[in-house]
Design a protein around this motif. Structure first.
Motif, mmCIF file in Angstrom:
data_model
loop_
_atom_site.group_PDB
_atom_site.id
_atom_site.type_symbol
_atom_site.label_atom_id
_atom_site.label_comp_id
_atom_site.label_asym_id
_atom_site.label_seq_id
_atom_site.Cartn_x
_atom_site.Cartn_y
_atom_site.Cartn_z
ATOM 1 N N ASN A 22 -5.658 6.881 7.068
ATOM 2 C CA ASN A 22 -7.006 7.291 7.178
ATOM 3 C C ASN A 22 -7.986 6.424 6.178
ATOM 4 O OD1 ASN A 22 -6.839 8.990 8.924
ATOM 5 N ND2 ASN A 22 -6.024 10.638 7.692
ATOM 6 N N PHE A 23 -7.171 6.460 4.764
ATOM 7 C CA PHE A 23 -8.199 5.954 3.751
ATOM 8 C C PHE A 23 -8.735 4.399 4.152
ATOM 9 C CE2 PHE A 23 -8.545 3.712 -0.516
ATOM 10 C CZ PHE A 23 -9.889 4.319 -0.981
ATOM 11 N N LEU A 24 -7.834 3.821 4.513
ATOM 12 C CA LEU A 24 -7.860 2.531 4.916
ATOM 13 C C LEU A 24 -9.160 2.199 6.177
ATOM 14 C CD1 LEU A 24 -6.177 -0.398 4.529
ATOM 15 C CD2 LEU A 24 -5.137 0.115 6.504
ATOM 16 N N GLN A 25 -8.748 3.153 6.845
ATOM 17 C CA GLN A 25 -9.777 2.837 8.036
ATOM 18 C C GLN A 25 -11.233 3.224 7.688
ATOM 19 O OE1 GLN A 25 -8.951 1.730 10.818
ATOM 20 N NE2 GLN A 25 -6.947 1.657 10.509
ATOM 21 N N GLN A 26 -11.231 4.392 6.821
ATOM 22 C CA GLN A 26 -12.681 4.825 6.355
ATOM 23 C C GLN A 26 -13.257 3.947 5.448
ATOM 24 O OE1 GLN A 26 -11.383 8.391 4.227
ATOM 25 N NE2 GLN A 26 -11.209 9.422 6.118
ATOM 26 N N GLU A 27 -12.336 3.047 4.579
ATOM 27 C CA GLU A 27 -12.953 2.099 3.769
ATOM 28 C C GLU A 27 -13.382 0.960 4.512
ATOM 29 O OE1 GLU A 27 -13.651 2.588 0.228
ATOM 30 O OE2 GLU A 27 -13.257 4.696 1.036
ATOM 31 N N ALA A 28 -12.554 0.403 5.515
ATOM 32 C CA ALA A 28 -12.821 -0.836 6.530
ATOM 33 C C ALA A 28 -14.159 -0.487 6.996
ATOM 34 C CB ALA A 28 -11.864 -0.946 7.396
ATOM 35 N N ALA A 29 -14.458 0.619 7.591
ATOM 36 C CA ALA A 29 -15.884 1.245 8.173
ATOM 37 C C ALA A 29 -17.209 0.881 7.118
ATOM 38 C CB ALA A 29 -15.920 2.577 8.624
ATOM 39 N N LYS A 30 -16.583 1.046 5.937
ATOM 40 C CA LYS A 30 -17.817 0.905 4.972
ATOM 41 C C LYS A 30 -18.023 -0.727 4.444
ATOM 42 C CE LYS A 30 -16.822 5.373 2.813
ATOM 43 N NZ LYS A 30 -15.935 5.918 1.991
ATOM 44 N N GLY A 31 -17.168 -1.529 5.152
ATOM 45 C CA GLY A 31 -16.984 -2.895 4.963
ATOM 46 C C GLY A 31 -16.212 -3.241 3.472
ATOM 47 N N ARG A 32 -15.481 -2.324 3.177
ATOM 48 C CA ARG A 32 -14.687 -2.606 2.060
ATOM 49 C C ARG A 32 -13.018 -3.073 2.236
ATOM 50 N NH1 ARG A 32 -16.006 2.798 -1.041
ATOM 51 N NH2 ARG A 32 -18.213 2.651 -1.311
ATOM 52 N N ILE A 33 -12.589 -3.786 1.387
ATOM 53 C CA ILE A 33 -11.304 -4.425 1.595
ATOM 54 C C ILE A 33 -10.380 -3.368 0.553
ATOM 55 C CG2 ILE A 33 -9.824 -6.347 1.408
ATOM 56 C CD1 ILE A 33 -12.447 -7.929 1.864
ATOM 57 N N VAL A 34 -9.783 -2.814 0.868
ATOM 58 C CA VAL A 34 -8.887 -1.859 -0.007
ATOM 59 C C VAL A 34 -7.607 -2.626 -0.552
ATOM 60 C CG1 VAL A 34 -7.454 0.330 -0.295
ATOM 61 C CG2 VAL A 34 -9.384 0.155 1.249
ATOM 62 N N THR A 35 -7.473 -2.643 -1.737
ATOM 63 C CA THR A 35 -6.543 -3.397 -2.308
ATOM 64 C C THR A 35 -5.488 -2.546 -3.103
ATOM 65 O OG1 THR A 35 -7.467 -4.217 -4.262
ATOM 66 C CG2 THR A 35 -7.397 -5.762 -2.276
ATOM 67 N N GLY A 36 -4.426 -2.808 -3.610
ATOM 68 C CA GLY A 36 -3.331 -1.986 -4.404
ATOM 69 C C GLY A 36 -2.175 -1.615 -3.602
ATOM 70 N N LEU A 37 -1.510 -0.946 -4.078
ATOM 71 C CA LEU A 37 -0.167 -0.470 -3.393
ATOM 72 C C LEU A 37 -0.682 0.817 -2.548
ATOM 73 C CD1 LEU A 37 2.503 -0.331 -2.907
ATOM 74 C CD2 LEU A 37 3.177 0.789 -4.909
ATOM 75 N N LEU A 38 -0.554 0.577 -1.407
ATOM 76 C CA LEU A 38 -1.180 1.662 -0.517
ATOM 77 C C LEU A 38 -0.122 2.584 -0.089
ATOM 78 C CD1 LEU A 38 -3.206 -0.770 1.739
ATOM 79 C CD2 LEU A 38 -4.218 0.923 0.234
ATOM 80 N N TYR A 39 1.071 2.277 0.175
ATOM 81 C CA TYR A 39 1.997 3.316 0.287
ATOM 82 C C TYR A 39 3.454 2.766 -0.003
ATOM 83 C CZ TYR A 39 5.433 5.936 3.338
ATOM 84 O OH TYR A 39 6.397 6.504 3.475
ATOM 85 N N VAL A 40 4.043 3.786 -0.424
ATOM 86 C CA VAL A 40 5.457 3.166 -1.019
ATOM 87 C C VAL A 40 6.469 4.628 -0.779
ATOM 88 C CG1 VAL A 40 5.178 4.090 -3.241
ATOM 89 C CG2 VAL A 40 7.084 2.437 -2.791
ATOM 90 N N ASP A 41 7.642 4.077 -0.151
ATOM 91 C CA ASP A 41 8.502 5.505 -0.183
ATOM 92 C C ASP A 41 9.892 5.122 -0.876
ATOM 93 O OD1 ASP A 41 10.483 7.083 0.724
ATOM 94 O OD2 ASP A 41 10.750 6.725 2.710
ATOM 95 N N GLY A 42 9.965 5.853 -2.035
ATOM 96 C CA GLY A 42 10.906 5.562 -3.004
ATOM 97 C C GLY A 42 12.165 5.791 -2.322
ATOM 98 N N ASP A 43 12.431 6.434 -1.429
ATOM 99 C CA ASP A 43 13.802 6.742 -0.913
ATOM 100 C C ASP A 43 14.026 6.113 0.462
ATOM 101 O OD1 ASP A 43 15.161 8.595 -2.314
ATOM 102 O OD2 ASP A 43 13.893 10.380 -1.724
#
Ligand SMILES: Cc1ncc(C[n+]2csc(CCOP(=O)(O)OP(=O)(O)O)c2C)c(N)n1
Ligand code: SF4
Ligand SMILES: [Mg+2]
Lengths: 351, 611
Positions: A292-313
């Motif tokens: 969701n966050f990715l899509q919302q930011e994309a709509a605002k023309g922002r490129i999201v960077t960083g660790l977006l998702y991690v499953d430690g298990d």
């Protein structure tokens, strides 16, 4: 073009890692890419990450497809085995290699053409299978090696160097990776070494399918004002969700920032990812929220960077297959061949 | 006069797919085998006709002719949809067995065949109330009736029922009862046996009955394959399915239950071969199984594996092409596409097994050849061998046999100072050493690429490096000729100017044809080719004869083209005998075609014609 070996000159004062190696031991032939190419910065980040993690270079298998990006394994980790495969097929070659020997570290290097066009299918399937690997796409929005055609990650409306406007929708590989079940999904920028190096380290330490989309401007064909993958554009539109520190092993973690801003993720091997949140609502353990966050930011023309998702298990393909701990390539007749007595029994059942 | 013969006839069952007929038919065939009579069953299953008719044909052959014969002596017509065509297919004076419960479908009745009507549905309905039982037992009742009509030993059928339902004992008695229902009806209503009948014999010996695909899968298990990547396609899917089954039984760590193998159903054939190449590069024995369309998709990576010298095993179960062609029909049509697969100058190893026993041996061997020669190896089966049960000699394994992992440099070798150049010909056999990734911290690493490289695996666009590498690959193929299964030559008793070359599933029909031709006074020397590149013996065989017939199952005489091309032979001397309608080649066809050509050729012997 021929192979250029860099002189291995070890200055006694060069810093050494836990294995006693210097950065030089993680370097390789001099790059033949265009000076200033984003891909070279990614190679440098890989060298730095491997050095800092004290990875044994020969335990890394670096596998790529075809493209300027896919050439880069020649320019880092010279003591590793490299495999420059065919266009778009790195994921399958890497999957096979991984099945043969689960004990090596698999580093897949690809380009946006290599992964989002010709190899889109293999990209998807390797991620959904959970192959234990670090899959890096060096994303410049163009076909660098074939001289500047649009790739499938080029944004709609962006302009090529020749002035052509792209009317096709762009593929966001990060969004795809999230949907496909990758258990580590990050985006970074070739020009942001401080962010990129820890992300690569964390991905290498991750068991499961780790995907990193690294925006990597092509100096020759995609660094002009109409491009959304140019240095300036990315710098202006970058929205970092977190800053990452990684600790290998379970040593005491010293944090020098406010506890309220810190999230820790422990992975299988005991490595601890410390995420300093830059964005208060961001939760890297929630796949749906990340999408969701990715899509919302994309709509605002922002490129999201960083660790977006991690499953430690996370699990990996070998877990799914319940394969033996010994790498399959080390099994021999006693483990593999049922022998003549078993065959006689089989014969007897066929009469 | 009705047809009469003992242990020598063809019976065909026309069924509806999924009606439970397959296991009943198979039981019928097996009972004949258990009576010591050689027989050869074949499935015929079109892929695109509504109602999914299937045919199951059993050739009963005391003489041991396992090729298809052609023609049908007894038709068991159980599919109303194909009834008229089935009736028309019966040989004159043959027999038609049908369900007489309802009136026969309209159509021109034949007066030249013998009708045996059995009210199967009526018997069933009287005996069973459950519709499912009615359907299943109908097939068994029919087999029981056939046992009476053909003088089959019904105790063999009873034993087979017992074996089949060993774990579901409740089903044994009802099935045996159904057998006897049919048997008793036939005894009471017809003169048994009819003209065509069975008689216990001792001609089967210790042979086994197995499908080529299952045998190939076993070969992969015995040959030490640990990675299999595949994409479903008829007629090859059962290779991977059988590999899965056999691995499940024989390849788990007894202590932990963990798997000593990995099988991936890939997203397509490109990914399949990519995984095979990746696994093999990393030192595992890996294979894929596919058919023609898959071979087309895999081309780019075949070239890669050839040029970068990565062992890989491809089992191609051929079906009729081009394109989707006739996907459930047999052909030998992928020879050229495999032999020269991929762009640029390429050449690959082909293995051409004649039956299931060789499918086992050649597949197990393929992993040795691939590792030894560091190149792709193709095992070319076809639908006829792959998807039909066939009698063959028992599968054999020598426990002293060790896998030939080829030239692999170990950490100890490197430590001892052995020089490692990935593409360097150190022994003069054109085969270089390789290392498995991760072998040694500082030595033995190299870069694998599809771009041109020098003898030490360094990127090079220098013409000399490229030419040297390409020449070495050619020399490597010369080395292969001495390693691969040799062609088998069988000369006639008398000297002759005529020879025949054949391969693969054509073998049993060819052997039978040779007997027919000998009886007609034609003498022929035979050579069965078993591998490509060709051994020197193939060239000698051709030069020993004025004319050599090349018998194969494709339109374009693909093996003949390979012989002409590779051995530089005058094409006039190689006479193509081609069968490619999708059915299995028969001795009738081969002997007829060769007789015709011989008659024509004998008019002007070559030596005279050329002098
Ligand atoms: C089968 C095949 N088709 C086309 C090509 C030509 N080709 C080489 S690289 C490339 C595009 C590479 O783009 P990308 O993966 O984005 O890499 P970049 O050069 O931009 O880093 C193409 C189309 C090829 N090598 N193989
Ligand atoms: S063409 Fe673009 S991607 Fe390729 S090396 Fe030059 S700058 Fe890098
Ligand atoms: Mg690109």
């Amino acid at each position: 073009m021929t192979y250029l070996a860099k002189p291995k000159f070890h200055h006694p004062s060069l810093p050494k890692n836990a294995l006693g190696y210097t950065r030089r031991d993680y370097e390789a032939a001099t790059s033949t890419l265009c000076a200033g190419c984003g891909h070279d910065s990614i190679s440098a980040a890989i060298i730095e990450a491997a050095f800092e993690m004290a990875i044994e270079p020969h335990r890394v298998a670096k596998i790529s497809g075809i493209g300027c990006s896919s050439k880069t394994p020649t320019y880092f980790l010279g003591a590793s085995h490299g495999f420059n495969s065919v266009h778009g097929r790195m994921p399958s070659v890497l999957t096979g290699a991984n099945l043969a020997n689960r004990d090596l570290i698999y580093l897949g290097i690809s380009g946006d053409g290599d992964s989002a066009s010709i190899g889109f299918g293999q990209f998807a399937h390797a991620l959904r299978r959970g192959v234990n690997m670090t899959y890096i796409v060096e994303n410049n929005g163009v076909y660098g090696l074939t001289k500047g055609q649009f790739s499938a990650t080029a944004d709609r409306g962006s302009k090529s160097k020749k002035g052509v406007v792209n009317t096709d929708n762009a593929i966001d590989l990060v969004a795809m990776a999230l949907q496909l079940g990758a258990t580590f999904v990050a985006r970074s920028f070739s020009g942001d070494k401080r962010q990129l190096v820890p992300i690569i380290k964390a991905a290498l330490a991750h068991r499961g399918a780790a995907f990193i989309d690294v925006i990597s401007p092509c100096i020759a064909f995609n660094n002009h004002p109409g491009s959304t993958k140019s240095l300036d554009y990315v710098r202006a539109h970058n929205e970092a969700v977190n800053a990452l520190d990684i600790m290998i092993g379970r040593e005491a973690i010293t944090v020098d920032y406010e506890p309220g801003e810190v999230v820790e993720v422990t992975q299988h091997d005991g490595s601890v990812l410390t995420l300093r949140k830059l964005n208060e609502d961001y939760d890297a353990s929630d796949r749906v929220a990340a999408m969701n966050f990715l899509q919302q930011e994309a709509a605002k023309g922002r490129i999201v960077t960083g660790l977006l998702y991690v499953d430690g298990d996370a699990d990996d393909l070998h877990r799914h297959f319940n394969t033996v701990a010994t790498p399959l390539n080390q099994l021999n007749e006693p483990e593999l061949c049922p022998g003549s007595k078993a065959l006689d029994k089989i014969n007897a059942g066929l009469r | 006069m009705p047809l009469t013969a003992v242990n020598d006839f063809v019976i065909r069952f026309a069924n509806v797919n999924g009606s439970g007929s397959a296991s009943a038919n198979e039981m019928f065939a097996r009972a004949i085998m258990r009576m010591g009579i050689p027989m050869s069953p074949r499935n015929v299953f079109p892929s695109n006709i509504q109602g999914l008719p299937t045919w199951y044909e059993v050739r009963v052959t005391e003489a041991g002719h396992l090729g298809a014969r052609g023609g049908t002596d007894i038709m068991v017509a159980m599919n109303p949809q194909t009834y008229n065509a089935d009736v028309a297919a019966v040989e004159p004076d043959g027999y038609l067995i049908y369900d007489s419960t309802r009136a026969m479908p309209p159509g021109k009745p034949r007066t030249d065949i013998h009708l045996i009507g059995i009210p199967l549905t009526a018997i069933c309905n009287k005996e069973y109330s459950d519709p499912r039982q009615r359907q299943l037992f109908k097939n068994i009742i029919c087999i029981g009736a056939l046992a009476a009509l053909l003088d089959m030993d019904i105790t063999e059928l009873e034993k087979l029922v017992g074996e089949q339902y060993r774990t579901k004992e409740k089903l044994i008695q009802p099935n045996i009862h159904a057998l006897h229902l049919g048997h008793a009806y036939a005894k009471a209503n017809f003169k048994c046996p009819i003209g065509l009948r069975l008689q216990r014999s001792d001609k089967v010996g210790d042979r086994i009955l197995i499908e080529g695909n299952a045998a190939a899968a076993l070969g992969a298990v015995y040959g030490g394959a640990t990675v299999c990547a595949w994409y479903p396609i008829t007629p090859s899917s059962s290779v991977a399915e059988n590999f899965t089954k056999f691995c499940g039984k024989h390849r788990h760590d007894p202590a932990t239950g963990e798997a000593r193998y990995a099988i991936v159903q890939a997203e397509d054939e490109i990914a399949s071969i990519g995984m095979v190449v990746g696994a093999a590069w990393n030192g595992a024995r890996a294979f894929t199984a596919t058919s023609g369309p898959g071979i087309s998709l895999m081309q780019e990576l075949f070239g890669f594996a050839y040029f970068a010298e990565i062992p890989s095993v491809i089992i191609d179960v051929q079906r009729a092409g081009p394109s989707t062609g006739m996907p459930t029909r047999t052909q030998q049509c992928d020879l050229i596409n495999c032999a020269y697969a991929s762009h640029g100058d390429t050449k690959h190893i082909l293995l051409l097994p004649e039956d299931a026993a060789e499918a086992f041996e050649f597949t197990a061997g393929a992993f040795d050849y691939a590792d030894r020669l560091q190149t792709p190896v193709f095992v070319l089966l076809d639908l006829d061998i792959g998807m039909n049960h066939r009698l063959c000699r028992p599968l054999q394994w020598d426990d002293a046999r060790r896998y030939d992992r080829g030239k692999v440099m170990t950490a100890a070798d490197l430590e001892a100072g052995k020089d490692f150049g990935r593409y360097t010909d150190v022994d003069g056999d054109a085969i270089p050493f390789r290392t498995y990734p991760g072998t040694h911290p500082t030595k033995g690493g190299y870069f694998t690429r599809g771009t041109s490289h020098d003898a030490r695996a360094r990127y090079s666009e220098e013409g000399v490096d490229y030419v040297e590498g390409m020449q070495r690959l050619l020399r490597k193929h010369d080395t292969a000729k001495g390693i691969l299964p040799r062609p088998l030559r069988r000369d006639a008793d008398k000297p002759t100017r005529f020879g025949v070359i054949y391969y693969g599933s054509t073998a049993p029909a060819m052997h039978e044809a040779a007997e027919i031709l000998t009886a007609r006074g034609h003498t022929l020397d035979l050579m069965r080719v078993r591998a490509f590149p060709f051994h020197q013996d193939v060239a000698s065989f051709v030069s020993d004869h004025d004319f050599v017939f090349v018998v194969e199952q494709n339109r374009d005489a693909q093996l003949r083209s390979l012989i002409v091309n590779e051995l530089d032979i005058d094409p006039v001397r190689l006479v193509p005998i081609l069968h490619y309608d999708g059915t299995s080649i028969t001795a009738r066809f081969i002997s007829g075609a060769i007789s015709d050509r011989l008659d024509a050729l004998k008019v002007t012997p070559l030596r005279k014609a050329m002098s």
